[in-house]
Design a protein around this motif. Sequence first.
Motif, PDB file in Angstrom:
ATOM      1  N   GLY A  63      -1.969  -3.639  -4.345  1.00 45.89           N
ATOM      2  CA  GLY A  63      -3.378  -3.349  -4.106  1.00 45.89           C
ATOM      3  C   GLY A  63      -3.880  -2.198  -4.959  1.00 45.89           C
ATOM      4  O   GLY A  63      -4.981  -2.258  -5.527  1.00 45.89           O
ATOM      5  N   ALA A  64      -3.069  -1.145  -5.074  1.00 46.38           N
ATOM      6  CA  ALA A  64      -3.474   0.014  -5.860  1.00 46.38           C
ATOM      7  C   ALA A  64      -3.541  -0.317  -7.348  1.00 46.38           C
ATOM      8  O   ALA A  64      -4.462   0.123  -8.048  1.00 46.38           O
ATOM      9  N   ILE A  65      -2.579  -1.079  -7.847  1.00 41.94           N
ATOM     10  CA  ILE A  65      -2.592  -1.466  -9.262  1.00 41.94           C
ATOM     11  C   ILE A  65      -3.809  -2.329  -9.573  1.00 41.94           C
ATOM     12  O   ILE A  65      -4.486  -2.145 -10.600  1.00 41.94           O
ATOM     13  N   LEU A  66      -4.124  -3.271  -8.669  1.00 46.22           N
ATOM     14  CA  LEU A  66      -5.307  -4.120  -8.872  1.00 46.22           C
ATOM     15  C   LEU A  66      -6.585  -3.283  -8.878  1.00 46.22           C
ATOM     16  O   LEU A  66      -7.517  -3.557  -9.649  1.00 46.22           O
ATOM     17  N   GLY A 190      -3.035  -0.832 -17.419  1.00 46.10           N
ATOM     18  CA  GLY A 190      -2.044  -1.216 -16.420  1.00 46.10           C
ATOM     19  C   GLY A 190      -0.955  -0.167 -16.285  1.00 46.10           C
ATOM     20  O   GLY A 190      -0.526   0.164 -15.170  1.00 46.10           O
ATOM     21  N   LEU A 191      -0.504   0.390 -17.408  1.00 41.81           N
ATOM     22  CA  LEU A 191       0.507   1.450 -17.366  1.00 41.81           C
ATOM     23  C   LEU A 191      -0.042   2.710 -16.700  1.00 41.81           C
ATOM     24  O   LEU A 191       0.667   3.379 -15.939  1.00 41.81           O
ATOM     25  N   THR A 196      -0.047   6.126 -12.009  1.00 40.40           N
ATOM     26  CA  THR A 196      -0.882   6.792 -11.010  1.00 40.40           C
ATOM     27  C   THR A 196      -0.466   6.397  -9.603  1.00 40.40           C
ATOM     28  O   THR A 196      -0.333   7.246  -8.715  1.00 40.40           O
ATOM     29  N   VAL A 197      -0.251   5.106  -9.399  1.00 38.29           N
ATOM     30  CA  VAL A 197       0.128   4.615  -8.074  1.00 38.29           C
ATOM     31  C   VAL A 197       1.488   5.161  -7.659  1.00 38.29           C
ATOM     32  O   VAL A 197       1.690   5.578  -6.516  1.00 38.29           O
TER      33      VAL A 197
END
Length: 290
Positions: A63-66, A190-191, A196-197
Amino acid sequence: MTYAGWIILTASLVGVSCGLIGVFLILRRMAMMADSISHTVLLGIVIAFLITRELSGPHMLIGAILAGLLTAFLVQWLHSLDIQQHASMGIVFTTLFAIGVILIATSVGNAHLDVQHALMGEITFIPWNTIYFPLIGDIPQATMLLAIAFVVVLFFIIAFYKEWKITSFDPALAASLGIPVLLMHYLYMGLVSITTVAAFDSVGAIMVVAMLITPAASAYLWTDKLSIMLVLSSAFGVVSAISGYYIATWIDTSISGSMAFATGVVFFVSFIFSPKHGFISKYVRPVKEA
Protein backbone atom coordinates in the motif's frame (compact mmCIF):
# COMPACT_ATOMS: atom_id res chain seq x y z
CA MET A 1 23.89 -7.76 19.40
CA THR A 2 23.01 -5.25 22.11
CA TYR A 3 19.84 -3.16 22.25
CA ALA A 4 21.79 -0.01 21.27
CA GLY A 5 23.60 -1.92 18.54
CA TRP A 6 20.36 -2.85 16.78
CA ILE A 7 19.16 0.75 16.91
CA ILE A 8 22.44 2.06 15.48
CA LEU A 9 22.53 -0.64 12.78
CA THR A 10 18.92 0.09 11.77
CA ALA A 11 19.54 3.83 11.61
CA SER A 12 22.78 3.28 9.68
CA LEU A 13 20.90 1.23 7.08
CA VAL A 14 18.49 4.13 6.74
CA GLY A 15 21.43 6.48 6.31
CA VAL A 16 23.26 4.44 3.67
CA SER A 17 20.12 3.61 1.65
CA CYS A 18 18.76 7.15 1.71
CA GLY A 19 22.25 8.50 1.01
CA LEU A 20 22.46 6.53 -2.23
CA ILE A 21 18.97 7.46 -3.38
CA GLY A 22 19.26 11.09 -2.29
CA VAL A 23 22.19 11.85 -4.62
CA PHE A 24 19.98 11.47 -7.69
CA LEU A 25 17.21 13.51 -6.07
CA ILE A 26 19.69 16.36 -5.66
CA LEU A 27 21.10 16.00 -9.16
CA ARG A 28 17.61 15.88 -10.68
CA ARG A 29 16.56 18.89 -8.60
CA MET A 30 13.74 16.86 -7.08
CA ALA A 31 14.54 17.21 -3.37
CA MET A 32 10.93 18.12 -2.67
CA MET A 33 9.90 14.69 -3.96
CA ALA A 34 11.52 13.13 -0.88
CA ASP A 35 9.24 15.20 1.32
CA SER A 36 6.26 14.34 -0.85
CA ILE A 37 6.68 10.57 -0.84
CA SER A 38 7.71 10.38 2.82
CA HIS A 39 4.36 11.96 3.74
CA THR A 40 2.05 10.40 1.17
CA VAL A 41 3.03 6.82 2.07
CA LEU A 42 0.87 7.44 5.14
CA LEU A 43 -2.20 7.33 2.89
CA GLY A 44 -1.16 3.95 1.46
CA ILE A 45 -0.59 2.55 4.95
CA VAL A 46 -3.98 3.77 6.18
CA ILE A 47 -5.86 2.42 3.16
CA ALA A 48 -4.08 -0.94 3.49
CA PHE A 49 -5.18 -1.08 7.14
CA LEU A 50 -8.76 -0.14 6.30
CA ILE A 51 -8.91 -2.98 3.77
CA THR A 52 -7.26 -5.69 5.88
CA ARG A 53 -7.77 -4.36 9.45
CA GLU A 54 -4.24 -5.56 10.25
CA LEU A 55 -1.31 -3.39 11.31
CA SER A 56 1.46 -5.61 9.98
CA GLY A 57 2.16 -7.69 6.93
CA PRO A 58 3.20 -7.25 3.30
CA HIS A 59 -0.03 -5.43 2.46
CA MET A 60 1.20 -2.40 4.41
CA LEU A 61 4.40 -2.32 2.34
CA ILE A 62 2.47 -2.74 -0.91
CA GLY A 63 0.00 0.00 0.00
CA ALA A 64 2.77 2.43 0.88
CA ILE A 65 4.75 1.71 -2.30
CA LEU A 66 1.62 2.20 -4.42
CA ALA A 67 1.01 5.52 -2.67
CA GLY A 68 4.56 6.59 -3.48
CA LEU A 69 4.16 5.65 -7.13
CA LEU A 70 0.80 7.44 -7.24
CA THR A 71 2.54 10.54 -5.92
CA ALA A 72 5.18 10.36 -8.65
CA PHE A 73 2.51 9.83 -11.34
CA LEU A 74 0.35 12.73 -10.18
CA VAL A 75 3.35 15.07 -9.92
CA GLN A 76 4.43 14.13 -13.46
CA TRP A 77 0.86 14.53 -14.76
CA LEU A 78 0.45 18.00 -13.24
CA HIS A 79 3.86 18.99 -14.55
CA SER A 80 2.75 17.91 -18.06
CA LEU A 81 -0.11 20.42 -17.71
CA ASP A 82 2.47 23.25 -17.45
CA ILE A 83 2.37 23.46 -13.66
CA GLN A 84 5.85 23.96 -12.22
CA GLN A 85 7.31 20.76 -10.82
CA HIS A 86 7.88 22.06 -7.29
CA ALA A 87 4.33 23.42 -7.22
CA SER A 88 3.05 20.03 -8.42
CA MET A 89 4.92 18.26 -5.61
CA GLY A 90 3.51 20.64 -3.02
CA ILE A 91 -0.04 20.22 -4.28
CA VAL A 92 0.10 16.42 -4.42
CA PHE A 93 1.86 15.72 -1.13
CA THR A 94 -0.23 18.11 0.97
CA THR A 95 -3.46 16.77 -0.52
CA LEU A 96 -2.65 13.06 -0.16
CA PHE A 97 -1.13 13.51 3.29
CA ALA A 98 -4.20 15.44 4.42
CA ILE A 99 -6.44 12.62 3.18
CA GLY A 100 -4.37 10.16 5.19
CA VAL A 101 -4.66 12.29 8.33
CA ILE A 102 -8.43 12.64 7.87
CA LEU A 103 -8.82 8.88 7.43
CA ILE A 104 -6.83 8.24 10.62
CA ALA A 105 -9.04 10.66 12.54
CA THR A 106 -12.37 9.43 11.17
CA SER A 107 -12.00 5.78 10.18
CA VAL A 108 -9.11 4.08 11.94
CA GLY A 109 -10.58 4.27 15.43
CA ASN A 110 -8.50 2.84 18.28
CA ALA A 111 -5.83 1.18 16.17
CA HIS A 112 -2.25 2.23 16.82
CA LEU A 113 -1.92 4.60 13.89
CA ASP A 114 -1.21 8.20 14.75
CA VAL A 115 0.26 11.23 13.02
CA GLN A 116 3.00 11.72 15.63
CA HIS A 117 4.28 8.19 15.02
CA ALA A 118 4.15 8.80 11.27
CA LEU A 119 6.25 11.96 11.56
CA MET A 120 8.87 10.87 14.11
CA GLY A 121 8.73 7.06 14.08
CA GLU A 122 9.69 5.03 17.13
CA ILE A 123 13.11 3.54 16.61
CA THR A 124 13.46 2.68 20.31
CA PHE A 125 10.90 -0.13 19.86
CA ILE A 126 12.71 -1.68 16.88
CA PRO A 127 14.76 -4.30 18.81
CA TRP A 128 11.62 -5.82 20.38
CA ASN A 129 9.76 -6.66 17.15
CA THR A 130 11.86 -9.55 15.85
CA ILE A 131 11.66 -12.32 13.27
CA TYR A 132 13.69 -15.52 13.01
CA PHE A 133 16.19 -15.73 10.18
CA PRO A 134 18.04 -19.00 9.42
CA LEU A 135 21.71 -19.10 10.47
CA ILE A 136 21.40 -15.69 12.12
CA GLY A 137 18.63 -16.06 14.67
CA ASP A 138 16.18 -13.43 15.85
CA ILE A 139 16.68 -10.02 14.29
CA PRO A 140 14.47 -6.91 14.32
CA GLN A 141 11.91 -6.97 11.51
CA ALA A 142 12.63 -3.35 10.59
CA THR A 143 16.36 -4.07 10.32
CA MET A 144 15.72 -6.97 7.96
CA LEU A 145 13.38 -4.85 5.82
CA LEU A 146 15.94 -2.06 5.60
CA ALA A 147 18.71 -4.50 4.72
CA ILE A 148 16.61 -5.86 1.86
CA ALA A 149 15.82 -2.32 0.70
CA PHE A 150 19.52 -1.46 0.75
CA VAL A 151 20.41 -4.51 -1.35
CA VAL A 152 17.66 -3.67 -3.87
CA VAL A 153 18.75 -0.03 -4.12
CA LEU A 154 22.42 -0.94 -4.46
CA PHE A 155 21.66 -3.54 -7.15
CA PHE A 156 19.65 -1.16 -9.34
CA ILE A 157 22.14 1.70 -8.94
CA ILE A 158 25.02 -0.55 -10.02
CA ALA A 159 23.04 -2.29 -12.77
CA PHE A 160 21.81 0.96 -14.35
CA TYR A 161 24.60 3.31 -13.28
CA LYS A 162 25.20 4.67 -16.79
CA GLU A 163 21.47 5.20 -17.37
CA TRP A 164 20.99 6.99 -14.02
CA LYS A 165 23.97 9.22 -14.76
CA ILE A 166 22.85 10.24 -18.25
CA THR A 167 19.16 10.71 -17.38
CA SER A 168 20.09 12.79 -14.33
CA PHE A 169 22.44 15.18 -16.12
CA ASP A 170 20.94 15.32 -19.63
CA PRO A 171 17.52 13.68 -20.19
CA ALA A 172 17.39 14.92 -23.79
CA LEU A 173 20.69 13.20 -24.61
CA ALA A 174 19.47 10.05 -22.86
CA ALA A 175 16.33 10.01 -25.01
CA SER A 176 18.36 10.51 -28.19
CA LEU A 177 20.50 7.50 -27.21
CA GLY A 178 17.40 5.34 -26.89
CA ILE A 179 17.30 5.22 -23.10
CA PRO A 180 13.67 5.04 -21.87
CA VAL A 181 13.75 8.21 -19.78
CA LEU A 182 10.18 8.00 -18.48
CA LEU A 183 10.57 4.33 -17.53
CA MET A 184 13.82 5.11 -15.70
CA HIS A 185 12.04 7.96 -13.92
CA TYR A 186 9.29 5.70 -12.59
CA LEU A 187 11.79 2.98 -11.72
CA TYR A 188 13.71 5.54 -9.71
CA MET A 189 10.54 6.77 -8.02
CA GLY A 190 9.85 3.14 -7.15
CA LEU A 191 13.25 2.91 -5.46
CA VAL A 192 12.54 6.14 -3.57
CA SER A 193 9.21 4.67 -2.44
CA ILE A 194 10.77 1.38 -1.34
CA THR A 195 13.48 3.15 0.64
CA THR A 196 11.00 5.55 2.21
CA VAL A 197 8.57 2.80 3.18
CA ALA A 198 11.32 0.61 4.64
CA ALA A 199 12.49 3.50 6.84
CA PHE A 200 9.09 5.01 7.56
CA ASP A 201 8.00 2.88 10.52
CA SER A 202 11.42 3.01 12.17
CA VAL A 203 12.31 6.67 11.99
CA GLY A 204 9.25 8.53 10.65
CA ALA A 205 8.85 11.01 7.83
CA ILE A 206 11.05 13.76 9.28
CA MET A 207 14.21 11.67 9.48
CA VAL A 208 13.54 10.07 6.09
CA VAL A 209 13.46 13.52 4.49
CA ALA A 210 16.60 14.57 6.38
CA MET A 211 18.49 11.42 5.35
CA LEU A 212 17.37 11.61 1.71
CA ILE A 213 18.34 15.24 1.19
CA THR A 214 20.98 16.51 3.62
CA PRO A 215 23.78 13.89 3.30
CA ALA A 216 23.50 14.08 -0.50
CA ALA A 217 23.57 17.89 -0.40
CA SER A 218 26.66 17.69 1.84
CA ALA A 219 28.38 15.26 -0.54
CA TYR A 220 27.58 17.57 -3.46
CA LEU A 221 29.73 20.26 -1.82
CA TRP A 222 32.79 17.98 -1.60
CA THR A 223 33.02 16.49 -5.09
CA ASP A 224 31.83 16.77 -8.68
CA LYS A 225 32.32 13.06 -9.42
CA LEU A 226 29.16 10.97 -9.17
CA SER A 227 30.74 7.76 -7.85
CA ILE A 228 32.55 9.61 -5.05
CA MET A 229 29.38 11.57 -4.29
CA LEU A 230 27.45 8.31 -3.80
CA VAL A 231 30.08 6.99 -1.37
CA LEU A 232 30.30 10.27 0.56
CA SER A 233 26.54 10.64 0.80
CA SER A 234 26.17 7.13 2.21
CA ALA A 235 29.03 7.72 4.64
CA PHE A 236 27.51 11.00 5.82
CA GLY A 237 24.20 9.20 6.40
CA VAL A 238 25.88 6.57 8.58
CA VAL A 239 27.89 9.19 10.50
CA SER A 240 24.69 11.16 11.14
CA ALA A 241 22.89 8.04 12.38
CA ILE A 242 25.64 7.07 14.81
CA SER A 243 26.37 10.55 16.12
CA GLY A 244 22.65 11.33 16.35
CA TYR A 245 22.09 8.29 18.57
CA TYR A 246 24.79 9.37 21.02
CA ILE A 247 23.51 12.95 21.02
CA ALA A 248 20.05 11.63 21.92
CA THR A 249 21.37 9.47 24.77
CA TRP A 250 23.53 12.35 26.01
CA ILE A 251 20.71 14.89 26.31
CA ASP A 252 17.84 12.35 26.67
CA THR A 253 15.73 13.35 23.70
CA SER A 254 14.22 11.93 20.50
CA ILE A 255 16.62 9.62 18.67
CA SER A 256 15.13 10.30 15.23
CA GLY A 257 15.13 14.03 15.89
CA SER A 258 18.77 13.94 16.99
CA MET A 259 19.79 12.00 13.89
CA ALA A 260 18.02 14.54 11.68
CA PHE A 261 19.85 17.28 13.62
CA ALA A 262 23.14 15.47 13.03
CA THR A 263 22.59 15.59 9.26
CA GLY A 264 22.30 19.36 9.59
CA VAL A 265 25.58 19.51 11.51
CA VAL A 266 27.30 17.47 8.78
CA PHE A 267 25.95 19.85 6.14
CA PHE A 268 27.08 22.90 8.12
CA VAL A 269 30.62 21.50 8.42
CA SER A 270 30.61 20.70 4.69
CA PHE A 271 29.32 24.15 3.82
CA ILE A 272 32.13 25.78 5.81
CA PHE A 273 35.09 23.52 5.06
CA SER A 274 34.57 21.80 1.69
CA PRO A 275 37.62 22.62 -0.47
CA LYS A 276 35.84 23.73 -3.64
CA HIS A 277 32.37 24.96 -2.75
CA GLY A 278 32.86 25.72 0.95
CA PHE A 279 32.42 29.15 2.48
CA ILE A 280 36.05 29.41 3.59
CA SER A 281 37.46 28.37 0.22
CA LYS A 282 35.33 30.97 -1.57
CA TYR A 283 36.42 33.61 0.94
CA VAL A 284 40.12 32.77 0.94
CA ARG A 285 40.66 32.12 -2.79
CA PRO A 286 40.39 35.79 -3.93
CA VAL A 287 42.95 36.77 -1.28
CA LYS A 288 45.44 34.21 -2.64
CA GLU A 289 44.88 35.39 -6.20
CA ALA A 290 45.48 38.98 -5.17
